[in-house]
Design a protein around this motif. Structure first.
Motif, mmCIF file in Angstrom:
data_model
loop_
_atom_site.group_PDB
_atom_site.id
_atom_site.type_symbol
_atom_site.label_atom_id
_atom_site.label_comp_id
_atom_site.label_asym_id
_atom_site.label_seq_id
_atom_site.Cartn_x
_atom_site.Cartn_y
_atom_site.Cartn_z
ATOM 1 N N LEU A 1 61.974 49.662 50.074
ATOM 2 C CA LEU A 1 61.687 49.111 48.760
ATOM 3 C C LEU A 1 60.393 49.698 48.228
ATOM 4 N N ARG A 2 60.391 50.064 46.968
ATOM 5 C CA ARG A 2 59.186 50.536 46.287
ATOM 6 C C ARG A 2 58.784 49.438 45.311
ATOM 7 N N CYS A 3 57.519 49.024 45.363
ATOM 8 C CA CYS A 3 57.025 47.936 44.521
ATOM 9 C C CYS A 3 55.833 48.432 43.706
ATOM 10 N N TRP A 4 55.724 47.943 42.466
ATOM 11 C CA TRP A 4 54.570 48.294 41.653
ATOM 12 C C TRP A 4 54.272 47.178 40.662
ATOM 13 N N ALA A 5 52.990 47.099 40.284
ATOM 14 C CA ALA A 5 52.523 46.104 39.325
ATOM 15 C C ALA A 5 51.303 46.671 38.601
ATOM 16 N N THR A 6 51.138 46.294 37.352
ATOM 17 C CA THR A 6 49.965 46.674 36.582
ATOM 18 C C THR A 6 49.035 45.477 36.505
ATOM 19 N N VAL A 7 47.764 45.707 36.794
ATOM 20 C CA VAL A 7 46.757 44.641 36.819
ATOM 21 C C VAL A 7 45.606 45.045 35.900
ATOM 22 N N THR A 8 45.137 44.095 35.100
ATOM 23 C CA THR A 8 43.962 44.312 34.257
ATOM 24 C C THR A 8 42.747 43.798 35.024
ATOM 25 N N GLN A 9 41.848 44.716 35.381
ATOM 26 C CA GLN A 9 40.710 44.366 36.224
ATOM 27 C C GLN A 9 39.831 43.285 35.606
ATOM 28 N N SER A 10 39.571 43.373 34.307
ATOM 29 C CA SER A 10 38.670 42.421 33.662
ATOM 30 C C SER A 10 39.217 40.996 33.687
ATOM 31 N N ALA A 11 40.535 40.836 33.756
ATOM 32 C CA ALA A 11 41.128 39.500 33.850
ATOM 33 C C ALA A 11 40.776 38.837 35.179
ATOM 34 N N TRP A 12 40.414 39.630 36.171
ATOM 35 C CA TRP A 12 40.060 39.115 37.496
ATOM 36 C C TRP A 12 38.544 39.118 37.709
ATOM 37 N N GLY A 13 37.787 39.399 36.641
ATOM 38 C CA GLY A 13 36.332 39.407 36.762
ATOM 39 C C GLY A 13 35.771 40.681 37.355
ATOM 40 N N ILE A 14 36.568 41.759 37.345
ATOM 41 C CA ILE A 14 36.129 43.048 37.881
ATOM 42 C C ILE A 14 35.772 43.955 36.710
ATOM 43 N N LYS A 15 34.572 44.516 36.741
ATOM 44 C CA LYS A 15 34.153 45.437 35.694
ATOM 45 C C LYS A 15 34.668 46.835 36.059
ATOM 46 N N PRO A 16 35.448 47.473 35.167
ATOM 47 C CA PRO A 16 35.942 48.827 35.473
ATOM 48 C C PRO A 16 34.792 49.793 35.774
ATOM 49 N N TYR A 17 35.012 50.680 36.711
ATOM 50 C CA TYR A 17 34.002 51.624 37.186
ATOM 51 C C TYR A 17 33.550 52.562 36.080
ATOM 52 N N THR A 18 32.240 52.776 35.987
ATOM 53 C CA THR A 18 31.669 53.783 35.087
ATOM 54 C C THR A 18 30.603 54.562 35.857
ATOM 55 N N ALA A 19 30.373 55.801 35.437
ATOM 56 C CA ALA A 19 29.351 56.645 36.059
ATOM 57 C C ALA A 19 28.791 57.592 35.012
ATOM 58 N N PHE A 20 27.716 58.251 35.345
ATOM 59 C CA PHE A 20 27.070 59.240 34.474
ATOM 60 C C PHE A 20 26.760 58.644 33.099
ATOM 61 N N LEU A 21 26.087 57.475 33.116
ATOM 62 C CA LEU A 21 25.668 56.782 31.890
ATOM 63 C C LEU A 21 26.843 56.500 30.963
ATOM 64 N N GLY A 22 28.005 56.219 31.532
ATOM 65 C CA GLY A 22 29.182 55.876 30.741
ATOM 66 C C GLY A 22 30.058 57.058 30.364
ATOM 67 N N ALA A 23 29.659 58.279 30.739
ATOM 68 C CA ALA A 23 30.469 59.451 30.413
ATOM 69 C C ALA A 23 31.792 59.440 31.188
ATOM 70 N N LEU A 24 31.790 58.855 32.367
ATOM 71 C CA LEU A 24 33.004 58.710 33.165
ATOM 72 C C LEU A 24 33.363 57.229 33.190
ATOM 73 N N ARG A 25 34.547 56.892 32.687
ATOM 74 C CA ARG A 25 34.999 55.511 32.668
ATOM 75 C C ARG A 25 36.431 55.455 33.175
ATOM 76 N N LEU A 26 36.702 54.507 34.031
ATOM 77 C CA LEU A 26 38.065 54.300 34.481
ATOM 78 C C LEU A 26 38.710 53.225 33.620
#
Length: 65
Positions: free
Chosen positions: A20-45
């Motif tokens: 079985l192959r399983c997948w789900a999409t999760v919004t990080q901010s809904a769980w209190g997780i701040k999406p990763y950023t680097a290089f003063l915001g130039a790189l954002r996930l």
């Protein structure tokens, strides 16, 4: 830290061979997780991420079979 719960839709697709192959999409901010950023915001996930897994063997819940 207080536990958070949110509904998540998990999609499952089987190949007929007990794999079985399983997948789900999760919004990080809904769980209190701040999406990763680097290089003063130039790189954002993205805030939305996709979780994927494969299940190769299933066993009955009651332990028989």
């Amino acid at each position: 830290m207080q536990a958070r719960t949110h509904p998540v839709t998990v999609h499952v697709k089987g190949n007929g061979n007990r794999l079985l192959r399983c997948w789900a999409t999760v919004t990080q901010s809904a769980w209190g997780i701040k999406p990763y950023t680097a290089f003063l915001g130039a790189l954002r996930l993205a805030d939305e991420i996709m979780l994927e897994s494969e299940v190769a063997r299933l066993e009955p819940v009651d332990g028989t079979g």
